[in-house]
Design an enzyme around this catalytic site. Structure first.
Site, short mmCIF file in Angstrom:
data_model
loop_
_atom_site.label_atom_id
_atom_site.label_comp_id
_atom_site.label_asym_id
_atom_site.label_seq_id
_atom_site.Cartn_x
_atom_site.Cartn_y
_atom_site.Cartn_z
N PRO A 2 3.61 1.68 7.15
CA PRO A 2 4.18 0.33 7.15
C PRO A 2 3.11 -0.72 7.39
O PRO A 2 2.21 -0.53 8.21
CB PRO A 2 5.18 0.38 8.31
CG PRO A 2 5.51 1.82 8.48
CD PRO A 2 4.26 2.56 8.14
N ARG A 258 -8.02 5.23 0.42
CA ARG A 258 -6.71 4.90 -0.13
C ARG A 258 -6.86 4.50 -1.59
O ARG A 258 -7.93 4.01 -2.01
CB ARG A 258 -6.07 3.73 0.64
CG ARG A 258 -5.88 3.98 2.12
CD ARG A 258 -4.82 5.04 2.41
NE ARG A 258 -3.51 4.64 1.95
CZ ARG A 258 -2.70 3.83 2.62
NH1 ARG A 258 -3.07 3.33 3.80
NH2 ARG A 258 -1.51 3.53 2.14
#
Length: 270
Positions: A2, A258
């Site tokens: 999140p 990422r």
């Protein structure tokens, strides 16, 4: 994981539900049992977020509960009390409604110095009124690290994650592998303003929307984005699809561990 807007929305929900109320505090899973018992039947004073960290305070103690959801954590509020325990509930709060925390990276009761130690490691949070963008700028403009990696470093900027990173770089037409020291101050100021505005929208809507009105589905005559992440975005998870601005296929590469998404035409290195 999140991003910051989720934690700020959660803090507001917890404060709106429990602030000023005496709460039952427990740890059905048992891993937070002793600390939860110390807080049981205390009045919850408030909850606030800093980046991807949540802090919950109670009357009668200076200690705060620190929560970091990590990749798999959830903190969900459901109506009513006495609800059956489902799954591994690390921490439960009850006062008319029930809040269950499952699977966090961290759930710990911390003293003020320990809280300050965590905050001292974080860069400015675009969603906080006390944020100072100069702190991030000082780290960025002295660094040879690519800006795409710097924006994911929570010591540089707190609360920004993979989606906001990719989307703000696209909206500001910044090539992701540009060294931080090559980012002009005027460009950083525009990026910061974008982070503030977009993340505030994320808090309000509970999802990430980054496209400008002229690129929304209705304006372009295209189908809404179909993705479990939700929200209308320019490049995130759109690799191989045409850029909404120029039509060039969006690309993907690994940066800072990422997936980074960008348009090679709109984001050419200057």
């Amino acid at each position: 994981m999140p991003e910051g807007h989720t934690l700020h929305r959660l803090a507001a929900d917890l404060a709106g539900t429990y602030a000023g109320r005496q709460v039952r505090s427990s740890s059905p899973q048992g891993r937070f049992e002793a600390a939860a018992a110390r807080l049981d039947r205390r009045v919850l004073e408030g909850a606030e977020a800093y980046g991807k960290h949540l802090f919950v305070s109670f009357e009668g103690t200076e200690e705060q509960v620190h929560v970091h959801l990590g990749l798999y954590g959830t903190f969900l509020i459901s109506p009513g009390v006495g609800r059956p325990v489902v799954g591994q509930v690390r921490w439960r709060l009850e006062a008319q409604d029930t809040a269950d925390l499952r699977g966090p990276n961290a759930c710990e009761l911390l003293t003020p110095p320990a809280v300050e130690q965590i905050l001292g490691r974080l860069g400015p949070d675009p969603l906080r009124a006390d944020a100072d963008p100069d702190l991030a700028w000082h780290r960025i403009h002295r660094s040879d690290t690519p800006i795409a990696a710097l924006l994911m470093d929570q010591k540089v900027l707190a609360g920004v994650g993979n989606v906001y990173r990719a989307e703000v770089l696209f909206r500001q037409r910044v090539a992701p592998m540009t060294a931080g020291r090559r980012i002009p101050r005027v460009r950083w100021d525009a990026m910061w303003a974008d982070f503030v505005a977009l993340m505030q929208v994320g808090v309000e809507r509970g999802r990430i929307d980054t496209v400008r009105p002229e690129h929304e589905p209705q304006a372009m005559g295209r189908d809404p984005r179909a993705d479990d992440h939700g929200g209308e975005v320019y490049v995130y998870r759109r690799d191989g699809q045409p850029c909404l601005v120029c039509g060039t296929p969006v690309r993907r590469r690994d940066v800072a561990g990422r997936n980074l998404f960008w348009c090679p035409s709109c984001q050419q290195r200057r």
